[in-house]
Design a protein around this motif. Structure first.
Motif, PDB file in Angstrom:
ATOM      1  N   VAL A  89       0.844  -1.200   0.000  1.00 25.38           N
ATOM      2  CA  VAL A  89       0.000   0.000   0.000  1.00 25.38           C
ATOM      3  C   VAL A  89       0.881   1.253   0.000  1.00 25.38           C
ATOM      4  O   VAL A  89       0.642   2.203  -0.753  1.00 25.38           O
ATOM      5  N   LEU A  93       0.291   2.393  -3.887  1.00 21.94           N
ATOM      6  CA  LEU A  93      -0.873   3.271  -3.873  1.00 21.94           C
ATOM      7  C   LEU A  93      -0.498   4.681  -3.420  1.00 21.94           C
ATOM      8  O   LEU A  93      -0.894   5.657  -4.039  1.00 21.94           O
ATOM      9  N   PHE A 123      -4.512   4.465   1.676  1.00 16.69           N
ATOM     10  CA  PHE A 123      -5.272   4.811   0.470  1.00 16.69           C
ATOM     11  C   PHE A 123      -6.743   4.554   0.781  1.00 16.69           C
ATOM     12  O   PHE A 123      -7.123   3.426   1.114  1.00 16.69           O
ATOM     13  N   THR A 135     -17.450   4.133  -8.047  1.00 18.82           N
ATOM     14  CA  THR A 135     -17.909   5.487  -8.425  1.00 18.82           C
ATOM     15  C   THR A 135     -18.984   6.012  -7.468  1.00 18.82           C
ATOM     16  O   THR A 135     -19.252   7.204  -7.432  1.00 18.82           O
ATOM     17  N   TRP A 156     -12.464  -0.474   5.845  1.00 19.07           N
ATOM     18  CA  TRP A 156     -11.432  -1.487   5.538  1.00 19.07           C
ATOM     19  C   TRP A 156     -10.128  -0.839   5.072  1.00 19.07           C
ATOM     20  O   TRP A 156      -9.529  -1.266   4.066  1.00 19.07           O
ATOM     21  N   THR A 158      -6.394  -0.238   5.030  1.00 17.27           N
ATOM     22  CA  THR A 158      -5.095  -0.795   5.433  1.00 17.27           C
ATOM     23  C   THR A 158      -4.219   0.336   5.967  1.00 17.27           C
ATOM     24  O   THR A 158      -4.229   1.436   5.409  1.00 17.27           O
ATOM     25  N   ARG A 179     -16.775  12.194 -12.592  1.00 18.80           N
ATOM     26  CA  ARG A 179     -15.910  13.327 -12.979  1.00 18.80           C
ATOM     27  C   ARG A 179     -15.947  14.447 -11.940  1.00 18.80           C
ATOM     28  O   ARG A 179     -15.258  15.448 -12.078  1.00 18.80           O
ATOM     29  N   MET A 236      -8.231   4.950 -10.118  1.00 15.11           N
ATOM     30  CA  MET A 236      -8.163   3.829 -11.075  1.00 15.11           C
ATOM     31  C   MET A 236      -6.735   3.594 -11.555  1.00 15.11           C
ATOM     32  O   MET A 236      -6.257   2.459 -11.635  1.00 15.11           O
ATOM     33  N   ARG A 243      -2.455  -3.355  -8.210  1.00 16.46           N
ATOM     34  CA  ARG A 243      -2.833  -4.752  -8.462  1.00 16.46           C
ATOM     35  C   ARG A 243      -1.616  -5.610  -8.801  1.00 16.46           C
ATOM     36  O   ARG A 243      -1.610  -6.816  -8.514  1.00 16.46           O
ATOM     37  N   GLU A 363      -8.069  -4.531  -3.450  1.00 17.57           N
ATOM     38  CA  GLU A 363      -7.573  -3.874  -4.681  1.00 17.57           C
ATOM     39  C   GLU A 363      -8.296  -4.418  -5.923  1.00 17.57           C
ATOM     40  O   GLU A 363      -7.691  -4.595  -6.980  1.00 17.57           O
ATOM     41  N   GLY A 364      -9.578  -4.696  -5.754  1.00 15.82           N
ATOM     42  CA  GLY A 364     -10.410  -5.232  -6.833  1.00 15.82           C
ATOM     43  C   GLY A 364     -10.565  -6.727  -6.689  1.00 15.82           C
ATOM     44  O   GLY A 364      -9.588  -7.474  -6.777  1.00 15.82           O
ATOM     45  N   VAL A 372     -12.508  -5.925 -15.739  1.00 19.64           N
ATOM     46  CA  VAL A 372     -11.442  -5.152 -16.394  1.00 19.64           C
ATOM     47  C   VAL A 372     -10.897  -5.932 -17.599  1.00 19.64           C
ATOM     48  O   VAL A 372     -10.720  -5.377 -18.698  1.00 19.64           O
TER      49      VAL A 372
HETATM   50  N1  CAA Z   1      -7.220   4.180 -15.851  1.00 15.63           N
HETATM   51  C1  CAA Z   1      -7.731   5.401 -16.137  1.00 15.63           C
HETATM   52  N2  CAA Z   1      -9.057   5.668 -16.123  1.00 15.63           N
HETATM   53  C2  CAA Z   1      -9.889   4.644 -15.863  1.00 15.63           C
HETATM   54  C3  CAA Z   1      -9.430   3.346 -15.583  1.00 15.63           C
HETATM   55  C4  CAA Z   1      -8.027   3.135 -15.579  1.00 15.63           C
HETATM   56  N3  CAA Z   1      -7.480   1.943 -15.308  1.00 15.63           N
HETATM   57  N4  CAA Z   1     -10.497   2.553 -15.351  1.00 15.63           N
HETATM   58  C5  CAA Z   1     -11.595   3.323 -15.500  1.00 15.63           C
HETATM   59  N5  CAA Z   1     -11.213   4.586 -15.796  1.00 15.63           N
HETATM   60  C6  CAA Z   1     -12.084   5.733 -16.066  1.00 15.63           C
HETATM   61  C7  CAA Z   1     -12.954   5.511 -17.281  1.00 15.63           C
HETATM   62  O1  CAA Z   1     -12.272   5.874 -18.485  1.00 15.63           O
HETATM   63  C8  CAA Z   1     -14.129   6.419 -17.005  1.00 15.63           C
HETATM   64  O2  CAA Z   1     -13.799   7.748 -17.288  1.00 15.63           O
HETATM   65  P1  CAA Z   1     -14.515   8.553 -18.545  1.00 15.63           P
HETATM   66  O3  CAA Z   1     -15.992   8.387 -18.347  1.00 15.63           O
HETATM   67  O4  CAA Z   1     -14.022   9.941 -18.377  1.00 15.63           O
HETATM   68  O5  CAA Z   1     -14.025   7.884 -19.774  1.00 15.63           O
HETATM   69  C9  CAA Z   1     -14.236   6.340 -15.497  1.00 15.63           C
HETATM   70  O6  CAA Z   1     -12.989   5.897 -14.998  1.00 15.63           O
HETATM   71  C10 CAA Z   1     -15.327   5.395 -15.033  1.00 15.63           C
HETATM   72  O7  CAA Z   1     -15.050   4.142 -15.614  1.00 15.63           O
HETATM   73  P2  CAA Z   1     -16.158   3.038 -15.793  1.00 15.63           P
HETATM   74  O8  CAA Z   1     -17.344   3.612 -16.516  1.00 15.63           O
HETATM   75  O9  CAA Z   1     -15.490   1.841 -16.382  1.00 15.63           O
HETATM   76  O10 CAA Z   1     -16.614   2.802 -14.283  1.00 15.63           O
HETATM   77  P3  CAA Z   1     -17.423   1.643 -13.617  1.00 15.63           P
HETATM   78  O11 CAA Z   1     -18.362   2.230 -12.649  1.00 15.63           O
HETATM   79  O12 CAA Z   1     -17.946   0.707 -14.642  1.00 15.63           O
HETATM   80  O13 CAA Z   1     -16.283   0.910 -12.696  1.00 15.63           O
HETATM   81  C11 CAA Z   1     -14.492  -0.564 -12.217  1.00 15.63           C
HETATM   82  C12 CAA Z   1     -15.115   0.429 -13.196  1.00 15.63           C
HETATM   83  C13 CAA Z   1     -13.271  -1.112 -12.925  1.00 15.63           C
HETATM   84  C14 CAA Z   1     -15.428  -1.683 -11.863  1.00 15.63           C
HETATM   85  C15 CAA Z   1     -14.062   0.229 -10.935  1.00 15.63           C
HETATM   86  O14 CAA Z   1     -15.177   0.705 -10.228  1.00 15.63           O
HETATM   87  C16 CAA Z   1     -13.204  -0.611 -10.007  1.00 15.63           C
HETATM   88  O15 CAA Z   1     -12.009  -0.777 -10.245  1.00 15.63           O
HETATM   89  N6  CAA Z   1     -13.790  -1.112  -8.891  1.00 15.63           N
HETATM   90  C17 CAA Z   1     -13.024  -1.814  -7.856  1.00 15.63           C
HETATM   91  C18 CAA Z   1     -12.500  -0.859  -6.838  1.00 15.63           C
HETATM   92  C19 CAA Z   1     -11.333  -1.404  -6.078  1.00 15.63           C
HETATM   93  O16 CAA Z   1     -10.400  -1.952  -6.636  1.00 15.63           O
HETATM   94  N7  CAA Z   1     -11.362  -1.191  -4.774  1.00 15.63           N
HETATM   95  C20 CAA Z   1     -10.259  -1.594  -3.956  1.00 15.63           C
HETATM   96  C21 CAA Z   1     -10.159  -0.702  -2.776  1.00 15.63           C
HETATM   97  S1  CAA Z   1      -8.559  -0.144  -2.414  1.00 15.63           S
HETATM   98  C22 CAA Z   1      -7.820  -1.352  -1.489  1.00 15.63           C
HETATM   99  O17 CAA Z   1      -8.236  -2.469  -1.404  1.00 15.63           O
HETATM  100  C23 CAA Z   1      -6.548  -0.884  -0.888  1.00 15.63           C
HETATM  101  C24 CAA Z   1      -6.101  -1.572   0.337  1.00 15.63           C
HETATM  102  O18 CAA Z   1      -6.196  -1.031   1.425  1.00 15.63           O
HETATM  103  C25 CAA Z   1      -5.361  -2.855   0.217  1.00 15.63           C
END
Ligand code: CAA
Length: 380
Positions: A89, A93, A123, A135, A156, A158, A179, A236, A243, A363-364, A372
């Motif tokens: 992390v 991150l 993060f 979102t 949750w 870390t 946005r 993102m 990841r 992290e997803g 994805v």
């Molecule tokens: N890079 C840049 N931009 C990105 C992107 C990426 N990898 N992925 C998405 N975007 C942008 C898209 O282009 C879009 O922007 P525009 O509309 O301007 O084009 C915007 O983000 C929204 O994208 P989506 O419409 O695809 O959004 P969605 O609602 O369908 O969600 C998702 C996409 C991939 C499912 C996302 O919500 C996601 O990754 N969810 C999982 C979240 C996650 O990983 N959480 C983990 C928590 S952190 C953690 O665990 C840390 C810890 O403590 C260990």
């Protein structure tokens, strides 16, 4: 792709292996039991340069590539995944996000201390009602001109209590949807910022996971990362690299469990011979070894893509998905090979099995990685 490691990478890998054996292994069972944060070990990892591995040396980092980082993550995770998630992390991150998108002032003020391990970071994206559906942020950052006022709850997190710096994702303008989201740097001692209760977890119990509560926290505008509304993309992009780190963690957990199972199978006797001589066990080991090697190739590939400046959204998601699933399967089999001994703490594999589970979630989740991956392969 050629994964032959350089002299420097081999040295770093060996340093991490030695550190894990000498500093993480002693007390790992007790820390897991007591849910004790590895404070001393984290401080030593800072001294070794593991807390800011990819950060430029100008900011106190080690200036290494992503492949070196995953080698370290793999070695630490073989022994102690609680410690490796703290490293992950902070590196992927927090430090990466700040170095890539932060202002010079933010880097001077925060990154220089995070990269050396003097302080650690967290993060903060997940919320009670926004985990995979990132979102749907309910935490708000109201624009007040020269500052934001932050309200809401994160879940949750870390390094929740041990961090000094928190990157918090929050909604500024609901009308604009994703946005209208911003990423803000929050300091632990800002007024109105409260650390919630510590989670009592199945695995990675040495790391501290908390909810965080923000009650009218005043955050100066200069603490926003990137342009107004960049927060969701920031999250993102940062998670895409994160990841790879968690994929390396999963790989290490799998490899650690496999190494223990292999050793045990050559020592433990049943029906007049070492159990490795029974095909039932030998075939399990063959499957475990094959899956680990496949996971390693995916993880190293994703790291090399990042180092080469190629897109790593797809390769990172594939690495995370496959390594996490492998970690779960391999650790379950490692417990099985250990039989009754696998079910007790002294043999380490039950802890590795418990630790593996979170790699399919944070992290997803594995399901998010499939979103994805499928979106990426279907978009053309
Ligand atoms: N890079 C840049 N931009 C990105 C992107 C990426 N990898 N992925 C998405 N975007 C942008 C898209 O282009 C879009 O922007 P525009 O509309 O301007 O084009 C915007 O983000 C929204 O994208 P989506 O419409 O695809 O959004 P969605 O609602 O369908 O969600 C998702 C996409 C991939 C499912 C996302 O919500 C996601 O990754 N969810 C999982 C979240 C996650 O990983 N959480 C983990 C928590 S952190 C953690 O665990 C840390 C810890 O403590 C260990």
């Amino acid at each position: 792709m050629n994964f032959s490691l350089s002299e420097e990478q081999l040295m770093i890998q060996q340093a991490a292996r030695d550190f894990a054996q000498n500093e993480l292994l002693p007390g790992v069972i007790e820390r897991d039991d007591a849910q004790e944060f590895p404070k001393e070990q984290v401080s030593k990892m800072g001294e070794l340069g593991f807390m800011g591995m990819m950060v430029n040396e100008n900011y106190g980092g080690s200036g290494l590539d992503t492949l070196s980082y995953v080698l370290v993550m793999e070695e630490l995770s073989k022994i102690d995944a609680s410690s490796s998630v703290i490293v992950s992390v902070n590196n992927s991150l927090v430090c990466w996000g700040l170095e890539t998108y932060g202002t010079e002032e933010q880097k001077e003020k925060y990154l220089t201390r995070l990269a050396t391990g003097e302080i650690i970071g967290a993060f903060c994206l997940s919320e009670p009602e926004a985990g995979s559906d990132a979102t749907s942020q309910k935490t708000t950052a109201k624009d007040m001109g020269d500052h934001y006022v932050l309200n809401g709850t994160k879940n949750w997190i870390t390094n929740g209590n041990s961090a000094a710096v928190y990157l918090v994702i929050a909604q500024t303008d609901v009308e604009k949807g994703h946005r209208g989201i911003n990423a803000l740097i929050v300091e632990k001692d800002m007024e109105g910022f409260e650390i919630g209760p510590k989670e009592n977890k199945l695995g990675i119990r040495g790391s501290d996971t908390h909810s965080l509560i923000f009650n009218d926290v005043k955050v100066p505008k200069e603490n926003r990362i990137g342009e107004d509304g960049f927060g969701f993309k920031f999250a993102m992009k940062t998670l895409a690299g994160g990841r790879i780190g968690i994929a390396a963690q999963a790989l290490g957990i799998a490899a650690g469990a496999y190494e223990l199972a292999l050793k045990y199978s050559k020592e433990r006797k049943a029906f007049g011979t070492e159990i490795a001589n029974h095909q039932a066990i030998a075939f399990k080991l063959a499957d475990m070894h094959t899956k680990i090697q496949a996971a390693r190739n995916l993880v190293y590939q994703a790291a090399c893509d990042k180092d080469d400046g190629d897109n790593y959204d797809l390769s990172g998601a594939m690495a995370k998905l496959y390594a996490a699933e492998t970690a779960m399967e391999v650790t379950v089999e490692a417990v099985q090979i250990h039989g009754g001994n696998g079910f007790v703490k002294d043999y380490h594999v039950e802890r590795l099995m418990r630790d593996a589970k979170i790699t399919q979630i944070y992290e997803g989740t594995s399901e998010i990685q499939k979103i994805v991956i499928s979106r990426s392969i279907l978009k053309d």
